[in-house]
Design a protein around this motif. Structure first.
Motif, PDB file in Angstrom:
ATOM      1  N   MET A   1       0.657  -1.389   0.092  1.00 54.90           N
ATOM      2  CA  MET A   1      -0.160   0.027  -0.061  1.00 54.90           C
ATOM      3  C   MET A   1       0.736   1.163  -0.101  1.00 54.90           C
ATOM      4  SD  MET A   1      -2.980  -1.045  -0.501  1.00 54.90           S
ATOM      5  CE  MET A   1      -3.769   0.471  -0.398  1.00 54.90           C
TER       6      MET A   1
ATOM      7  N   ASP B   1       0.297   4.122  -2.697  1.00 55.37           N
ATOM      8  CA  ASP B   1       0.108   5.473  -2.125  1.00 55.37           C
ATOM      9  C   ASP B   1       1.235   6.546  -2.887  1.00 55.37           C
ATOM     10  OD1 ASP B   1      -0.879   7.539  -0.618  1.00 55.37           O
ATOM     11  OD2 ASP B   1       0.343   7.191   0.833  1.00 55.37           O
TER      12      ASP B   1
ATOM     13  N   HIS C   1      -4.960   4.366  -3.815  1.00 61.71           N
ATOM     14  CA  HIS C   1      -4.550   3.908  -2.435  1.00 61.71           C
ATOM     15  C   HIS C   1      -5.714   4.213  -1.475  1.00 61.71           C
ATOM     16  CE1 HIS C   1      -3.281   5.110   1.650  1.00 61.71           C
ATOM     17  NE2 HIS C   1      -2.508   4.046   1.464  1.00 61.71           N
TER      18      HIS C   1
END
Length: 394
Positions: free
Chosen positions: A184, A188, A195
């Motif tokens: 993640m 991001d 995200h």
């Protein structure tokens, strides 16, 4: 889904394409260098097309993993399967692995390979009791078995299991979860909207677990794509598979954002990997992201683990060791010389006990000298392809 082996002019045989022939020549030149030019082999494995054919992989994969093909583990003993705590689970997983073998393969041949697969897995575990078998491990081992054969596959997988795959073979899944937690933060950095959508959907990262622990071998149907990714991963940092997983998710951003924002919908979509992905583009992109956002910069956002227990923390030592390898011709000669030296030492041991001790000291001194020289070469040898101009190992 059954694995599709390529046509005769694909993975199994070299063609006459000038660009590929030039690449082959560069690969064989790197293999013939003394010491072996591992940095060049890594460049070839990473760059477009990877190592091209299995014939070349059988030569290069051992060098990428620093495995001496002249000193392979002995064949498994007859008692390998007796009282082995992992045997029943390995047997069940291998029996369920029919789709990992080429369609159309005669049953007798496939069954023979399955027996070799069981022995190869059990032998690695027997020789390394600190390792713990996990479901999905057989998907990695069978790839090596199909490319290089049982004995070399066992040696390669043993080295891989104590380095790149080590975190997956702990008694618990803590380190595996830690690696998944890098997914993640990478997404991001590139696409905050995606995200945030995935966070709201609470999809987590479990959809990528089988990708990671099998190096995508369990989810891709075309064997050419599997071995192409193995070329890439073997040449890179142990965390590269999680970067490749992130690139797949980023590539499918529009599909994900078009989903209902709930866990079930997003998980179902991401769990199904399209078989027509632009693999070379994604490989290049994963390399770029690794350089832009190395693990050291993402670590604060990932779950914290004991650094000394992860494969990533020991990769520098592994990389330095792999750069000290000798060409196969030198290894074969050294192996023969070692056998002759051992015979001489045995004969001298009876009449001149002290001589053997001095011989050992001399050999140790020579080894140290060669190691120091090789380390000096390493400092100027770590060059990467254009996509990897920065050193990618943190």
């Amino acid at each position: 889904m059954a694995l599709r082996r390529p046509a005769p002019d694909g993975n199994g045989r070299r063609d006459c394409d000038p660009k590929k022939k030039r690449k082959e020549a560069e690969i064989f030149q790197a293999l013939s260098s003394d010491p072996v030019d591992v940095a060049a082999l890594r460049r070839m494995a990473i760059s477009e097309g990877g190592l091209l054919v299995d014939e070349i992989r059988r030569r290069v994969w051992p060098k990428l993993l620093n495995v001496n093909t002249e000193d392979l583990p002995p064949p498994p003993g007859e008692d390998l399967r007796e009282n082995n705590k992992d045997y029943q689970q390995v047997l069940l997983d291998v029996r369920r692995s029919l789709r990992r073998f080429p369609p159309g393969m005669p049953d007798e041949q496939r069954e023979g390979l399955q027996e070799e697969l069981i022995d190869s897995i059990l032998q690695v575990l027997q020789r390394n009791p600190q390792l713990h078998y996990y479901q999905g491990y057989h998907d990695i081992v069978v790839t090596f078995l199909l490319v290089v054969g049982e004995r070399l596959a066992t040696a390669l997988v043993e080295k891989l299991s104590t380095h790149h795959l080590r975190d997956f073979m702990d008694p618990t899944m803590d380190n595996t979860k830690h690696i998944l937690n890098y997914l993640m933060p990478i997404i991001d950095q590139v696409n905050p909207e995606l995200h945030d959508f995935m966070q709201r959907a609470e999809v987590g990262t479990i959809f990528a677990l089988s990708w990671l622990i099998t190096w995508f071998g369990h989810v891709l149907s075309d064997f050419r794509h599997v071995v192409r990714l193995y070329d890439f991963f073997l040449a890179c940092h142990p965390l590269m598979p999680i970067y490749f997983a992130a690139v797949i998710v980023l590539h499918r951003a529009e599909e994900v954002l078009a989903c209902e924002c709930d866990m079930a919908s997003v998980h179902h979509l991401l769990s199904q990997i399209p078989q027509d992905l632009p693999y070379e583009t994604l490989i290049s992109r994963a390399g770029d992201l690794f350089v832009q956002f190395p693990p050291s910069e993402l670590a604060r956002e990932a779950a914290q683990q004991q650094a000394e227990r992860t494969a990533a923390s020991t990769f520098k030592d592994f990389e330095l060791a792999s750069a000290q390898q000798r060409p196969d011709t030198v290894l074969r000669q050294r192996f023969r010389d070692r056998l002759r030296a051992e015979e001489r030492a045995k004969s001298l041991l009876v009449t001149k006990p002290r001589t053997n001790r001095f011989v050992k000291l001399a050999v140790m001194g020579l080894t140290v000298a060669l190691g120091a020289a090789a380390l000096a070469v390493v400092k100027s040898a770590l060059e990467w392809a254009p996509k990897f101009e920065l050193q990618i190992f943190p």
